[in-house]
Design a protein around this motif. Structure first.
Motif, PDB file in Angstrom:
ATOM      1  N   ALA A  34       0.833  -1.199   0.000  1.00 24.69           N
ATOM      2  CA  ALA A  34       0.000   0.000   0.000  1.00 24.69           C
ATOM      3  C   ALA A  34       0.869   1.251   0.000  1.00 24.69           C
ATOM      4  N   LEU A  35       2.157   1.098   0.328  1.00 25.82           N
ATOM      5  CA  LEU A  35       2.989   2.288   0.516  1.00 25.82           C
ATOM      6  C   LEU A  35       3.819   2.681  -0.694  1.00 25.82           C
ATOM      7  N   TRP A  73      16.763 -11.696  15.454  1.00 25.05           N
ATOM      8  CA  TRP A  73      15.967 -12.926  15.552  1.00 25.05           C
ATOM      9  C   TRP A  73      15.575 -13.459  14.173  1.00 25.05           C
ATOM     10  N   TYR A  99      14.273  -3.853  13.797  1.00 22.59           N
ATOM     11  CA  TYR A  99      12.851  -4.031  14.069  1.00 22.59           C
ATOM     12  C   TYR A  99      12.639  -4.942  15.269  1.00 22.59           C
ATOM     13  N   LYS A 100      12.081  -4.399  16.338  1.00 19.20           N
ATOM     14  CA  LYS A 100      11.699  -5.179  17.521  1.00 19.20           C
ATOM     15  C   LYS A 100      12.823  -6.105  17.989  1.00 19.20           C
ATOM     16  N   ASN A 125       9.707  -0.919  19.528  1.00 21.04           N
ATOM     17  CA  ASN A 125       8.317  -1.385  19.624  1.00 21.04           C
ATOM     18  C   ASN A 125       7.633  -1.474  18.261  1.00 21.04           C
ATOM     19  N   GLY A 126       8.407  -1.328  17.212  1.00 21.33           N
ATOM     20  CA  GLY A 126       7.877  -1.616  15.879  1.00 21.33           C
ATOM     21  C   GLY A 126       6.952  -0.546  15.324  1.00 21.33           C
ATOM     22  N   GLN A 127       7.004   0.663  15.884  1.00 22.23           N
ATOM     23  CA  GLN A 127       6.073   1.701  15.433  1.00 22.23           C
ATOM     24  C   GLN A 127       6.374   2.155  14.005  1.00 22.23           C
ATOM     25  N   GLY A 129       8.026   0.403  11.828  1.00 23.65           N
ATOM     26  CA  GLY A 129       7.714  -0.771  11.004  1.00 23.65           C
ATOM     27  C   GLY A 129       6.233  -0.832  10.680  1.00 23.65           C
ATOM     28  N   LEU A 130       5.421  -0.561  11.687  1.00 22.76           N
ATOM     29  CA  LEU A 130       3.971  -0.588  11.487  1.00 22.76           C
ATOM     30  C   LEU A 130       3.536   0.464  10.476  1.00 22.76           C
ATOM     31  N   ASN A 131       4.121   1.667  10.599  1.00 22.30           N
ATOM     32  CA  ASN A 131       3.754   2.733   9.664  1.00 22.30           C
ATOM     33  C   ASN A 131       4.246   2.448   8.256  1.00 22.30           C
ATOM     34  N   GLY A 133       4.079  -0.566   7.070  1.00 20.19           N
ATOM     35  CA  GLY A 133       3.359  -1.761   6.623  1.00 20.19           C
ATOM     36  C   GLY A 133       4.229  -3.002   6.650  1.00 20.19           C
ATOM     37  N   VAL A 134       5.209  -3.005   7.544  1.00 22.95           N
ATOM     38  CA  VAL A 134       6.107  -4.157   7.661  1.00 22.95           C
ATOM     39  C   VAL A 134       5.399  -5.263   8.423  1.00 22.95           C
ATOM     40  N   TYR A 135       5.529  -6.499   7.965  1.00 18.31           N
ATOM     41  CA  TYR A 135       4.948  -7.584   8.750  1.00 18.31           C
ATOM     42  C   TYR A 135       5.954  -8.661   9.055  1.00 18.31           C
ATOM     43  N   GLY A 136       7.210  -8.400   8.800  1.00 26.05           N
ATOM     44  CA  GLY A 136       8.237  -9.373   9.127  1.00 26.05           C
ATOM     45  C   GLY A 136       9.573  -8.813   8.716  1.00 26.05           C
TER      46      GLY A 136
ATOM     47  N   LYS B  49       0.791 -11.460   7.985  1.00 23.76           N
ATOM     48  CA  LYS B  49       1.866 -12.447   7.934  1.00 23.76           C
ATOM     49  C   LYS B  49       1.317 -13.842   7.639  1.00 23.76           C
ATOM     50  N   ILE B  62       3.259  -9.823  14.535  1.00 22.08           N
ATOM     51  CA  ILE B  62       2.611  -8.687  13.889  1.00 22.08           C
ATOM     52  C   ILE B  62       1.142  -8.592  14.301  1.00 22.08           C
ATOM     53  N   MET B  89      -4.335   1.669   4.842  1.00 19.45           N
ATOM     54  CA  MET B  89      -3.276   2.574   4.385  1.00 19.45           C
ATOM     55  C   MET B  89      -1.914   1.915   4.482  1.00 19.45           C
ATOM     56  N   ARG B  90      -1.736   1.081   5.468  1.00 18.52           N
ATOM     57  CA  ARG B  90      -0.419   0.480   5.692  1.00 18.52           C
ATOM     58  C   ARG B  90      -0.270  -0.890   5.059  1.00 18.52           C
ATOM     59  N   TYR B  91      -1.323  -1.676   5.125  1.00 13.58           N
ATOM     60  CA  TYR B  91      -1.183  -3.060   4.670  1.00 13.58           C
ATOM     61  C   TYR B  91      -1.998  -3.361   3.411  1.00 13.58           C
ATOM     62  N   GLY B  92      -2.687  -2.363   2.888  1.00 12.58           N
ATOM     63  CA  GLY B  92      -3.429  -2.578   1.650  1.00 12.58           C
ATOM     64  C   GLY B  92      -4.757  -3.288   1.893  1.00 12.58           C
TER      65      GLY B  92
END
Lengths: 182, 164
Positions: A34-35, A73, A99-100, A125-127, A129-131, A133-136, B49, B62, B89-92
């Motif tokens: 999305a980014l 990790w 990240y975290k 705390n992954g803030q 990363g969250l903005n 759209g990171v999920y790993g 994830k 996550i 917005m972030r993850y689509g």
């Protein structure tokens, strides 16, 4: 005409079959980001190695640069690390987002495996990363001269993905910069 | 002996309770209705994830973070729509279990209805055509029954033996 109508179901079936067959080979984990096309979000974080230094979006400089999300990790990050060192050596600035993670483990990692990053923002705390759209981890973003995210790549950046995914976009960015100057 | 047994069982219960409590994150909601909303949102938001789990189902890092984020935004007084927009917005659109109705998904949403209507139309035309064909056939047959040609009449007369 009448004969053609009789073949219509078969034609439809073949069309549907081809469509679904192609679907078998798509990677379900490849998600559109999305980014892409959006600016890098604001942040204000400490770094892993530079003590009290606080970094923000304004510290990300370069005609184009990479944002690399990593953590100790994350096993795949270890595999990615040599490639990042190569890329940094070739003159592309890389900014890390730790990240975290654990601060000690992260700074040990950097002194042990060498540090390809201009700095690594300590996103405990992954803030950020969250903005983003990171999920790993690992995930890598290519950002252009205007601070716009051009590519989000989830997975290990290696020679192949660098050539196929990143290089063409970097060429695009270079061309755009040359055009805007002219 | 009995006392020892009681102590042991109560200890075991305490331990198992602790184990249970630590694997589930607990939130203190400032308003009771937030809790229901929180669970509803976690059901319709998808874990980025783990692909086929929603936030409520998944225990990945996550998902824990996103649940925390849902909780935080809710306590800030944001509406469900705002929270969903934040995630998209972030993850689509991927993050929504129920796809939005837009021009990409029109086919997905209305395709089945379209196919149903198409099938019904085909069925109706086939039936109508068959029926009109049959009545047309019946009509011509009726006519030929009512009015024998001169030749046929002659042949019939011959069979019936009333030849004049």
């Amino acid at each position: 005409m009448k004969r053609f109508v009789l073949f219509l179901p078969l034609i439809l079936f073949i069309g549907l079959g081809a469509f679904l067959y192609k679907g078998l080979f798509l990677n379900p984990k490849a998600m559109p980001s999305a980014l892409e096309g959006q600016p890098v979000p604001q942040f204000k974080l400490l770094t892993v190695t530079q003590g009290d230094r606080v970094v923000t979006k304004a510290d990300l400089v370069g005609d184009y640069y990479l944002l690399n999300v990593w953590a100790t990790w994350c096993a795949a990050c270890k595999a990615e690390h040599p490639y990042l060192l190569d890329i940094a050596r070739s003159g592309v600035p890389i900014y890390g987002i730790n990240y975290k993670d654990d601060l000690d483990a992260a700074s040990q990692w950097l002194s042990h495996y060498k540090d390809p990053y201009q700095f690594s923002a300590f996103d405990v705390n992954g803030q950020l990363g969250l903005n983003l759209g990171v999920y790993g981890a690992p995930e890598t973003f290519l950002v252009d001269h205007q601070g716009i995210i051009r590519l989000r790549y989830a997975g290990v950046v290696d020679t192949r993905s660098w050539k196929v995914k990143f290089m063409p976009l970097i060429e695009d960015i270079k061309r755009e910069m040359a055009e805007s100057k002219a | 002996m009995k006392i020892v047994l009681m102590i042991v069982t109560s200890l075991m219960m305490m331990l198992s309770y602790n184990a249970l409590a630590s694997s589930v994150d607990t939130y203190q909601f400032s308003k009771p209705e937030y809790e229901a909303r929180f669970h509803d949102l976690n059901k319709i938001l998808r874990c980025p994830k783990c692909q086929n789990q929603n936030l409520a189902d998944s225990n990945s890092m996550i998902s824990q973070d996103l649940r925390k984020e849902v909780f935080r935004m809710m306590e800030e007084g944001r509406s469900n729509d705002q929270i969903i927009e934040f995630m998209v917005m972030r993850y689509g659109d991927f993050v929504l279990y129920k796809p939005k109705v837009d021009k990409v998904t029109y086919f997905l949403w209305y395709g089945p209805i379209g196919f149903g209507v198409l099938g019904l139309l085909i069925l109706i035309t086939v039936v109508v055509r068959q029926r009109s064909k049959r009545t047309a056939n019946d009509d011509t047959q009726q006519e030929s029954n009512d009015h024998l040609s001169a030749q046929e009449q002659q042949a019939l007369d011959k069979i019936l033996g009333n030849e004049k």
